[in-house]
Enzyme design. Structure first.
Site, short mmCIF file in Angstrom:
data_model
loop_
_atom_site.label_atom_id
_atom_site.label_comp_id
_atom_site.label_asym_id
_atom_site.label_seq_id
_atom_site.Cartn_x
_atom_site.Cartn_y
_atom_site.Cartn_z
N TYR A 1 -1.95 -1.18 10.45
CA TYR A 1 -1.98 -1.38 8.99
C TYR A 1 -0.69 -0.85 8.37
CZ TYR A 1 -3.96 -1.29 4.24
OH TYR A 1 -4.19 -1.50 2.89
N SER B 1 0.87 -1.17 0.00
CA SER B 1 0.00 0.00 0.00
C SER B 1 0.91 1.22 0.00
CB SER B 1 -0.86 -0.01 1.27
OG SER B 1 -1.48 1.24 1.52
#
Length: 283
Positions: A168, A155
């Site tokens: 995350y 990401s």
């Protein structure tokens, strides 16, 4: 057509979203697919998980392209279930050439307010699950001796920081580091390892009220329309998110022989989100 003709791709999180898109895009270019997904809810995640029906839809879409597919339920936290899916795929197709370690979840809270379970679920699925996916698939690729391509879904949070997403962000940074280590270790076997780094993607992980509210500063009952307007601020280009196929096109390139000497790279598909200085969008 045929950019991955005759190849076999193993894809996690394949029931919907980016995973299904990767399966379809690779099948369009000639690959057969081994698709796995846990197909259930995760208690600490603020949106519904994929279902068996979702995975069946992936099967239908791949078969509609006249490609073969083996689809199994498997939890990336469970190495034995992944290995079983790999073994079934190898029994059907005899080899694996492409691995897309795509399965992931999202949740949010300030770092000091995260519960232990919430932290652990994200790290176990988004990082350890990626390692387990490679551990289950790469040995057959090494043994075959024909090289291959492993693509890890990270990401932009694997390259920069995001508040309220410490777990995350940590997991996705871990994926980036894992990619770099694997690229070095597997290079002698002509197995390339790269990562993809999307901005927000219009999948169920992002397209839900909880995440819309997060990106709008905690708005309760946020709508898609409100989020679409507010989330444009994340990206330099005037879009709130990108589509799954935008990531799949990058995956296809990394899976194909067009990138035969590309390894250890971070492929960013971010609509300019990582640019440090952004001008206001014109009205």
């Amino acid at each position: 057509m045929g950019r991955v003709q005759g190849k076999v791709a193993f894809i996690t999180g394949a029931a919907r979203g980016q995973g299904r898109s990767h399966a379809v895009r690779l099948a369009q270019e000639g690959a057969d697919i081994i698709a796995v997904d846990v197909c259930r809810d995760i208690d600490t995640v603020p949106y519904d998980g994929a279902t068996e029906a979702d995975l069946e839809q992936t099967v239908k879409e791949v078969e509609a392209l006249d490609r073969r597919i083996v689809a199994r339920q498997a939890d990336v936290r469970d190495l034995a279930s992944l290995q079983s899916a790999v073994d079934e795929g190898l029994a059907q197709f005899e080899h694996i050439d492409i691995v897309c370690a795509n399965a992931g979840i999202g949740s949010f809270a300030p770092a000091l307010e995260l519960t232990e379970e919430t932290w652990q679920d994200v790290v176990d699925i988004n990082l350890t699950g990626v390692w387990k996916t490679v551990k289950a698939t790469a040995p057959s690729m090494v043994e075959r001796g024909q090289g291959g391509s492993i693509i890890l879904t990270s990401s932009i949070a694997g390259l920069i920081a995001f508040p309220h997403l410490a777990h995350y962000t940590a997991a996705k940074h871990g994926v980036t580091g894992l990619m770099r280590a694997l690229a070095v270790e597997l290079a002698p076997h002509h197995i390339r390892v790269n990562s993809v780094h999307p901005t927000t993607v219009d999948t169920p992980m992002v397209a839900n009220e909880a995440i819309w509210g997060l990106f709008l500063g905690g708005v309760q009952g946020a709508t898609r329309e409100q989020a679409a307007e507010g989330m444009k601020a994340l990206n330099a280009m005037p879009v709130p998110w990108v589509e799954s196929v935008d990531i799949s096109n990058a995956v296809l390139y990394l899976a194909s022989d067009e990138s035969r000497y590309v390894t250890g790279s971070t492929t960013v598909i971010d609509a300019g989100a990582m640019q440090p200085f952004k001008l206001p969008h014109p009205a």
